[in-house]
Motif scaffolding. Sequence first.
Motif, PDB file in Angstrom:
ATOM      1  N   LYS A 162       0.797  -1.235   0.000  1.00 47.52           N
ATOM      2  CA  LYS A 162       0.000   0.000   0.000  1.00 47.52           C
ATOM      3  C   LYS A 162       0.831   1.287   0.000  1.00 47.52           C
ATOM      4  N   PRO A 163       1.856   1.421   0.860  1.00 50.41           N
ATOM      5  CA  PRO A 163       2.631   2.673   0.871  1.00 50.41           C
ATOM      6  C   PRO A 163       3.311   2.994  -0.460  1.00 50.41           C
ATOM      7  N   ALA A 164       3.534   1.982  -1.282  1.00 51.48           N
ATOM      8  CA  ALA A 164       4.165   2.196  -2.590  1.00 51.48           C
ATOM      9  C   ALA A 164       3.122   2.444  -3.676  1.00 51.48           C
ATOM     10  N   MET A 222       0.930   0.286  -4.626  1.00 54.68           N
ATOM     11  CA  MET A 222       0.834  -0.954  -5.402  1.00 54.68           C
ATOM     12  C   MET A 222      -0.125  -1.923  -4.725  1.00 54.68           C
ATOM     13  N   THR A 223      -0.434  -2.999  -5.420  1.00 53.82           N
ATOM     14  CA  THR A 223      -1.193  -4.104  -4.846  1.00 53.82           C
ATOM     15  C   THR A 223      -0.236  -5.275  -4.662  1.00 53.82           C
ATOM     16  N   ALA A 224      -0.683  -6.271  -3.929  1.00 47.67           N
ATOM     17  CA  ALA A 224       0.135  -7.473  -3.743  1.00 47.67           C
ATOM     18  C   ALA A 224       0.434  -8.138  -5.089  1.00 47.67           C
ATOM     19  N   ALA A 225      -0.550  -8.179  -5.971  1.00 44.87           N
ATOM     20  CA  ALA A 225      -0.355  -8.820  -7.278  1.00 44.87           C
ATOM     21  C   ALA A 225       0.662  -8.053  -8.122  1.00 44.87           C
ATOM     22  N   TRP A 226       0.609  -6.730  -8.079  1.00 43.52           N
ATOM     23  CA  TRP A 226       1.589  -5.929  -8.831  1.00 43.52           C
ATOM     24  C   TRP A 226       2.983  -6.197  -8.283  1.00 43.52           C
ATOM     25  N   TRP A 227       3.089  -6.219  -6.962  1.00 45.63           N
ATOM     26  CA  TRP A 227       4.365  -6.478  -6.300  1.00 45.63           C
ATOM     27  C   TRP A 227       4.888  -7.853  -6.693  1.00 45.63           C
ATOM     28  N   GLN A 228       4.004  -8.827  -6.716  1.00 41.32           N
ATOM     29  CA  GLN A 228       4.398 -10.194  -7.054  1.00 41.32           C
ATOM     30  C   GLN A 228       4.966 -10.269  -8.468  1.00 41.32           C
ATOM     31  N   VAL A 229       4.278  -9.664  -9.422  1.00 47.12           N
ATOM     32  CA  VAL A 229       4.731  -9.715 -10.815  1.00 47.12           C
ATOM     33  C   VAL A 229       5.998  -8.890 -10.998  1.00 47.12           C
ATOM     34  N   LEU A 230       6.023  -7.691 -10.454  1.00 49.52           N
ATOM     35  CA  LEU A 230       7.210  -6.847 -10.586  1.00 49.52           C
ATOM     36  C   LEU A 230       8.406  -7.477  -9.876  1.00 49.52           C
ATOM     37  N   ARG A 278       1.261   2.055 -16.269  1.00 48.45           N
ATOM     38  CA  ARG A 278       1.551   2.978 -15.166  1.00 48.45           C
ATOM     39  C   ARG A 278       3.032   3.365 -15.075  1.00 48.45           C
ATOM     40  N   GLY A 279       3.828   2.873 -16.019  1.00 48.94           N
ATOM     41  CA  GLY A 279       5.234   3.263 -16.058  1.00 48.94           C
ATOM     42  C   GLY A 279       6.125   2.531 -15.059  1.00 48.94           C
ATOM     43  N   LEU A 280       5.629   1.434 -14.488  1.00 49.22           N
ATOM     44  CA  LEU A 280       6.414   0.679 -13.504  1.00 49.22           C
ATOM     45  C   LEU A 280       7.215  -0.455 -14.148  1.00 49.22           C
ATOM     46  N   GLU A 335      11.874   1.859  -7.806  1.00 42.94           N
ATOM     47  CA  GLU A 335      11.664   2.799  -6.690  1.00 42.94           C
ATOM     48  C   GLU A 335      10.435   2.395  -5.869  1.00 42.94           C
ATOM     49  N   ALA A 336       9.366   1.986  -6.551  1.00 42.34           N
ATOM     50  CA  ALA A 336       8.156   1.550  -5.844  1.00 42.34           C
ATOM     51  C   ALA A 336       8.464   0.338  -4.968  1.00 42.34           C
ATOM     52  N   ILE A 337       9.207  -0.616  -5.512  1.00 46.47           N
ATOM     53  CA  ILE A 337       9.580  -1.804  -4.731  1.00 46.47           C
ATOM     54  C   ILE A 337      10.431  -1.394  -3.532  1.00 46.47           C
ATOM     55  N   SER A 338      11.324  -0.436  -3.719  1.00 49.29           N
ATOM     56  CA  SER A 338      12.190  -0.015  -2.608  1.00 49.29           C
ATOM     57  C   SER A 338      11.383   0.587  -1.460  1.00 49.29           C
ATOM     58  N   LYS A 339      10.206   1.137  -1.745  1.00 52.08           N
ATOM     59  CA  LYS A 339       9.346   1.679  -0.694  1.00 52.08           C
ATOM     60  C   LYS A 339       8.713   0.571   0.153  1.00 52.08           C
ATOM     61  N   ILE A 340       8.661  -0.626  -0.392  1.00 50.51           N
ATOM     62  CA  ILE A 340       8.074  -1.764   0.320  1.00 50.51           C
ATOM     63  C   ILE A 340       9.088  -2.405   1.265  1.00 50.51           C
TER      64      ILE A 340
END
Length: 158
Positions: A42-44, A46-54, A88-90, A113-118
């Motif tokens: 959430k703080p990034a 993103m969703t769990a699924a986005w995080w999983q794929v990325l 979304r440019g990720l 960068e989004a992943i680094s926030k997690i």
Amino acid sequence: MSTDGDGSPGSGGDAAELLSGLALASFRLNGQFLHVAEELAKPAGMTAAWWQVLGAVLGEPLPVAGIARVMGMTRQGVQRIADLLVERGLAEYHPNPAHRRAKLLQPTDAGREAISKIVPGHRAFADRLVAELGPETARTTLAALTHLTSTLTTLTNT
């Protein structure tokens, strides 16, 4: 093979009960991990699924089918999420020298960068979980889950 009165597996009924218990415990565990992952992502934004794929392509770019295989997801589900990540440019698609039509997905700088926030929340939760379980129990549990996954893969050829 049958039980010898100590409740150990043996007859088909006991094995069926064990399978049901393993499946139900796994479904519940999956739900719990998804809830934790949603909160961590959430703080990034993103969703769990986005995080999983990325997360699957942080180390190396992969085609959608490869991500699906590694993550135990459907190819169609990964395709939908990959397209959203690109939109979304990720993440971005790149040509795949091994296969003309199966493009490779890889994270963009914004995706990294989004992943680094997690990472900080992930690390803090991991520390709490391992402290609660104890490192040895955590390792034993991981080994058991890895063995279960491997056995299911062998039995189902997936």
